[in-house]
Design an enzyme around this catalytic site. Structure first.
Site, PDB file in Angstrom:
ATOM      1  N   GLY A 188       0.711  -1.208  -0.006  1.00  0.00           N
ATOM      2  CA  GLY A 188       0.045   0.133  -0.101  1.00  0.00           C
ATOM      3  C   GLY A 188       0.815   1.303   0.146  1.00  0.00           C
ATOM      4  O   GLY A 188       2.008   1.441   0.511  1.00  0.00           O
ATOM      5  N   CYS A 205       1.607   2.430   3.423  1.00  0.00           N
ATOM      6  CA  CYS A 205       1.903   1.191   4.390  1.00  0.00           C
ATOM      7  C   CYS A 205       3.214   1.316   4.645  1.00  0.00           C
ATOM      8  O   CYS A 205       3.904   1.412   3.798  1.00  0.00           O
ATOM      9  CB  CYS A 205       1.441   0.102   3.439  1.00  0.00           C
ATOM     10  SG  CYS A 205       2.093  -1.351   4.180  1.00  0.00           S
TER      11      CYS A 205
HETATM   12  P1  5GP Z   1      -2.879   1.742  -2.319  1.00  0.00           P
HETATM   13  O1  5GP Z   1      -4.051   1.566  -3.209  1.00  0.00           O
HETATM   14  O2  5GP Z   1      -3.186   3.156  -1.505  1.00  0.00           O
HETATM   15  O3  5GP Z   1      -1.796   1.497  -2.452  1.00  0.00           O
HETATM   16  O4  5GP Z   1      -3.287   0.686  -1.129  1.00  0.00           O
HETATM   17  C1  5GP Z   1      -4.229   0.667  -0.211  1.00  0.00           C
HETATM   18  C2  5GP Z   1      -4.327  -0.652   0.684  1.00  0.00           C
HETATM   19  O5  5GP Z   1      -3.399  -0.222   1.614  1.00  0.00           O
HETATM   20  C3  5GP Z   1      -5.580  -0.912   1.550  1.00  0.00           C
HETATM   21  O6  5GP Z   1      -6.559  -1.283   1.038  1.00  0.00           O
HETATM   22  C4  5GP Z   1      -4.905  -1.444   2.710  1.00  0.00           C
HETATM   23  O7  5GP Z   1      -4.981  -3.102   2.425  1.00  0.00           O
HETATM   24  C5  5GP Z   1      -3.479  -1.115   2.832  1.00  0.00           C
HETATM   25  N1  5GP Z   1      -3.345  -0.225   3.756  1.00  0.00           N
HETATM   26  C6  5GP Z   1      -4.103   0.834   4.286  1.00  0.00           C
HETATM   27  N2  5GP Z   1      -3.859   1.419   5.426  1.00  0.00           N
HETATM   28  C7  5GP Z   1      -2.499   0.636   5.722  1.00  0.00           C
HETATM   29  C8  5GP Z   1      -1.874   0.648   6.977  1.00  0.00           C
HETATM   30  O8  5GP Z   1      -1.850   1.836   7.611  1.00  0.00           O
HETATM   31  N3  5GP Z   1      -0.769  -0.106   7.012  1.00  0.00           N
HETATM   32  C9  5GP Z   1      -0.739  -1.086   6.011  1.00  0.00           C
HETATM   33  N4  5GP Z   1       0.206  -1.998   6.296  1.00  0.00           N
HETATM   34  N5  5GP Z   1      -1.412  -1.343   5.087  1.00  0.00           N
HETATM   35  C10 5GP Z   1      -2.692  -0.257   4.914  1.00  0.00           C
END
Ligand code: 5GP
Length: 298
Positions: free
Chosen positions: A135, A138
Site C-alpha cells: 500500500g 503502508c
Molecule cells: P494503495 O492503493 O494506497 O496502494 O493501497 C491501499 C491498501 O493499503 C488498503 O486497501 C489496505 O489494504 C492497505 N493499507 C491501508 N492502510 C494501511 C496501513 O496503515 N498499513 C498497512 N500495512 N497497510 C495499509
C-alpha cells in the site's frame, strides 16, 4: 466493474460511493461508519451491488455487522484485518457464512497461496483480499520486513483461489492505470485502490496549500494519525505500520476514474482481451528495469 475503493477513512466513504457507483464500481465502506451513519444517509439510497460493509473480528464487530447488514440489505461483507493469518479470522468467516449464507464474503489480508486456500475451503469465503505491504500509505515492510511483492502475490494467490473455486482482490500498490492492467493480467478478479482514489474533491479533509501547490491528507489505517483519530492514542507496545502523506489535489474523482477506465480499455485492446476476465490468458509478463522513457523528465 471489478474495481473497489479501499475501506480507508479517506476513500471508503459515502461521497466516494456516490461517484464510483455511477461507474458500477464498488466502494468498501470504512469500519468506522456506525449503523446511525447508514440510517442518517437518507438521500440517494445505497445500491447493494456497489458497496461492501467492512468488519473486524471481535464480538462487538460481529454485532455491529449484523445490524448494518440488516439495515442496508448489504450483499458484500468484507472481513478485514491487517494480518489474515490469525486462526480467529477463519473461524470468524465461518460464523459470518453461517449467519449470511447469501452474502458474498471477502476476507483478508494474506499474500500466499496456502492461506488463500484455507480461507476459501475452511473459512467458506468467496473472495480473498491479497496484499501484505504494497500500500501507498503502508510501512509494514519497513517496520517488520514482512510482505510479498504485489504482482507475485497476485499471481500466486489467484492461482490458489481459482484452483478451489474462489476469487481474489489484489489490494494495494496501484500507482497508475498501467498497474491496474498488470494486476488483472496477473489474475486478480478485483483490484482495490486507496491512494490513487484519494486527494479529490469527494475525499474528506480540507485542501492545504503549500508553496502554491495544493494537497489533501491521506493516511494508512495503522498510522499513528489513524490510531489517534479512532482510539485516542497509539498503544505503546506497537509501532506505526502506516504513514500520513500529502497527496496532490486532483479535482473531481470522476476525472481520475475515467483515466483509469480509459487506460484499462486500451490495455485490453492492445492485448486483445474482450473482457477483463480474459486478460490473464492474453498477458505475457517481461522483467524490465525501466518502463517509461524519462529523457524529458518524469
Ligand atoms: P494503495 O492503493 O494506497 O496502494 O493501497 C491501499 C491498501 O493499503 C488498503 O486497501 C489496505 O489494504 C492497505 N493499507 C491501508 N492502510 C494501511 C496501513 O496503515 N498499513 C498497512 N500495512 N497497510 C495499509
Amino acid at each position: 466493474v471489478p474495481i473497489i475503493a479501499a475501506n480507508m477513512d479517506t476513500t471508503g466513504t459515502f461521497e466516494v460511493y456516490d461517484v464510483l457507483s455511477k461507474f458500477k464500481m464498488i466502494t468498501c465502506f470504512n469500519k468506522f461508519y456506525s449503523l446511525r451513519d447508514f440510517e442518517e444517509r437518507d438521500t440517494n439510497p445505497l445500491d447493494p451491488n456497489y458497496f461492501m460493509i467492512s468488519t473486524g473480528i471481535n464480538e462487538q464487530n460481529f454485532c455491529n455487522l449484523c445490524d448494518i447488514v440488516e439495515a442496508t440489505k448489504a450483499k458484500w461483507i468484507c472481513v478485514d484485518v491487517a494480518n489474515g493469518y490469525m486462526h480467529n479470522v477463519v473461524t470468524f468467516c465461518d460464523k459470518v457464512r453461517a449467519t449470511f449464507p447469501d452474502c458474498i464474503i471477502v476476507a483478508g489480508n494474506v499474500a500466499t497461496r496456502e492461506m488463500v486456500e484455507e480461507l476459501i475451503l475452511n473459512g467458506k469465503v468467496d473472495i480473498v483480499k491479497c496484499g501484505i505491504g504494497p500500500g501507498s500509505a503502508c510501512l509494514t515492510r519497513r517496520k517488520t520486513g514482512v510482505g510479498v511483492p504485489q504482482l507475485s502475490a497476485i499471481i500466486e494467490c489467484a492461482d490458489g483461489a481459482h484452483g478451489c473455486g474462489g476469487m481474489i482482490i489484489g489490494d494495494g500498490g496501484i500507482t497508475c492505470p498501467g498497474d491496474l492492467a498488470k494486476a488483472f493480467g496477473g489474475g486478480a478478479d478485483f483490484v482495490m485502490i486507496g491512494g490513487q482514489f484519494a486527494g479529490h474533491d469527494e475525499n474528506p479533509g480540507e485542501i492545504q496549500e503549500i508553496d502554491g501547490k495544493k494537497f489533501k491528507l491521506f493516511y494508512g489505517m495503522s498510522s499513528e494519525h489513524a490510531m489517534n483519530k479512532h482510539y485516542g492514542k497509539m498503544a505503546n507496545y506497537r509501532s506505526s505500520e502506516g504513514r500520513l502523506v500529502k497527496v496532490p489535489y486532483k479535482g473531481p474523482l470522476e476525472v481520475t476514474v475515467r483515466d483509469y477506465l480509459g487506460g484499462l480499455r486500451s490495455a485490453c485492446a492492445y492485448i486483445n482481451a474482450h473482457k477483463i476476465k480474459h486478460m490473464p490468458k492474453c498477458t505475457t509478463f517481461l522483467l524490465v528495469n525501466q518502463q517509461l522513457n524519462t529523457h524529458f523528465g518524469k
